[in-house]
Write an enzyme that holds these catalytic residues in place. Structure first.
Site: not given
Ligand SMILES: *Cc1c(COP(=O)(O)O)cnc(C)c1O
Length: 461
Positions: A303-305, A349, A353, A380
């Site tokens: 997980p990241g986001r 973003r 997007y 600009c």
């Molecule tokens: C970007 C990415 C993540 C994390 O995705 P999130 O949407 O930020 O949770 C995890 N694994 C891989 C391989 C990614 O490219």
């Protein structure tokens, strides 16, 4: 979009739990007032709530680990560094017991600089350079995710010349693509990542033929900002069928299902229920494994986001306010443009997007009328939008602070210095204290890379 009843409310789906207005109506985050933050560090400013970030790491870990334990499975959590990374943040991640997933040599360097040890790092990417692979191998990273057939030989020979056995996973293009509210399962997906399922068995045989490689398992990452669990379960089902066949011929200790869990950016979004997503994914993998008569694999997630996003808020100073008449079939209406001192350079973003955000007057409370407004940057570019539609009070004035919540992920990491704006500083807040994580980029920083400036060429015309 509904007109809000009260512009002072801070919805806890999009704001860090600590965000609240004090007696004067000013927003506090982690117990620190936005006015104090802005005068100490300047604006734009990325503010990261450390407790929120850490508690999200913990919630997610528990959501997967608890159900996994009931099935005798282990879980390994990787934080996806690309969402938001500094050495301090990497240290929080490490202190909370996570491993870290990096996508480049640069991210790897930051993780190493923070004290992460190789065995707690994973490296992925569809075009890793030889030097990135070498660096990962020599630091003993736990796993390198192989993304194409070519990489098998590349990684094997680098591992061999370093006399190590390198753990590897194979990234699979499962044909499942999940986006926000839906998922699609197609035969083959048209994108650059991974290997089609029908080639996996033969490539794993090649991997296993190299004594310098150890095959750990399959890897899948089906997309980002996903709200539905079904996509993960479908991907797991597809991967497990191949996993079961691979297990007949050798060990396959784990299965990596990636990240991509969705968050609320605006009040109407329904974030994933972290507990539910953990339970459903883990229970499904366990029962699928049982049906297939295989040992349930240990699971990895990235997980990241969902960790970083809701932990961050961006503060801006209002520079100009302009009412623009817009004509449509329905007649003419007025749209209020609120220009702030940042824009697409600190939050790409919205323009990249069409992502949605909201904004709130941060320096004080208000009981003025809500006015449908568009928050724009100072670049600009007419597409330089920070918040496309949001309600701000009619009495919003120049030099007041506005705050945009849910900007912790993929804003700092996607920042640029378009128009030679310095990338903004980032500070963390916790228990009434703030700490600078990254200082703002100065004009000197930018000029320092300019050779004509550095070598002091005279202006001859
Ligand atoms: C970007 C990415 C993540 C994390 O995705 P999130 O949407 O930020 O949770 C995890 N694994 C891989 C391989 C990614 O490219």
């Amino acid at each position: 979009m509904q007109t809000p009843n009260d512009l002072n409310l801070l919805n806890d789906k999009v704001w860090p739990a600590s965000a609240a207005r004090d007696g004067t109506g000013e927003i506090q985050i982690g117990g620190v007032g936005v006015g104090e933050l802005a005068s100490k560090y300047g604006t734009p400013l990325y503010v990261i709530d450390e407790d929120e970030f850490r508690s999200r790491l913990n919630q997610l870990n528990r959501a997967f680990t608890k159900p996994a334990r009931e099935h005798g499975m282990k879980v390994r959590m990787y934080y996806a560094a690309k969402a938001l990374l500094t050495t301090d943040i990497a240290r929080w991640v490490q202190q909370e017991g996570y491993s870290i997933d990096v996508a480049s040599g640069g991210e790897l360097s930051v993780a190493l600089a923070a004290g992460f040890e190789g065995p707690k790092i994973g490296l992925h990417g569809n075009n890793k350079s030889l030097s990135e692979i070498s660096k990962a191998v020599t630091h003993g990273v736990n796993a390198i995710v192989i993304d194409s057939e070519l990489e098998i030989e590349r990684i094997a020979s680098i591992a061999e010349s370093n006399s190590v056995v390198q753990g590897v996973r194979l990234r699979v293009n499962s044909g499942v693509h999940a986006s926000t509210h839906e998922y699609l399962a197609t035969a083959r997906e048209d994108q650059k990542f991974g290997i089609p399922l029908d080639q996996v068995e033969s490539l794993v045989e090649v991997i296993r033929s190299h004594s310098s490689l150890r095959f750990l398992g399959l890897h899948s990452h089906i997309g980002s900002q996903i709200f539905v669990v079904d996509g993960f379960i479908e991907a797991a089902r597809r991967l497990l069928q191949t996993h079961a066949k691979l297990a007949e011929k050798g060990e396959v200790p784990e299965l990596n299902l990636g990240g991509g869990f969705g968050i609320a950016y605006v009040d109407n979004d329904k974030p994933v229920n972290i507990k539910e997503i953990g339970q459903r994914i883990v229970n499904n993998v366990a029962s699928l494994a049982e049906e297939m008569g295989i040992k349930p694999p240990d699971l990895c997630f990235e997980p990241g986001r969902v960790i970083a996003g809701p932990s961050g808020v961006t503060l801006y100073n209002v520079g100009t306010i302009k009412d623009v008449e817009v004509s449509s079939e329905k007649g003419t209406a007025v749209r209020r443009y609120v220009s702030v001192d940042g824009g697409m350079s600190d939050n790409l973003r919205s323009s990249l997007y069409g992502a949605e955000y909201s904004a709130s007057l941060a320096s004080r409370a208000t009981d003025a009328e809500p006015v449908l407004s568009r928050v724009v940057g100072k670049h600009c570019e007419s597409g330089d939008v920070v918040v496309n539609h949001t309600y701000l009070p009619s009495d919003l004035a120049i030099n007041e602070l506005i705050a945009v919540p849910a900007t912790g992920a993929y804003c700092f990491s996607l920042a640029s210095n378009y128009n030679y704006l310095g990338r903004p500083p980032m500070a963390s807040v916790r228990a009434g204290e703030s700490t600078l994580l990254v200082r703002g980029e100065t004009e000197q920083d930018m000029l320092a890379r300019d050779e004509g400036y550095r070598t002091g060429k005279p202006n001859e015309s």
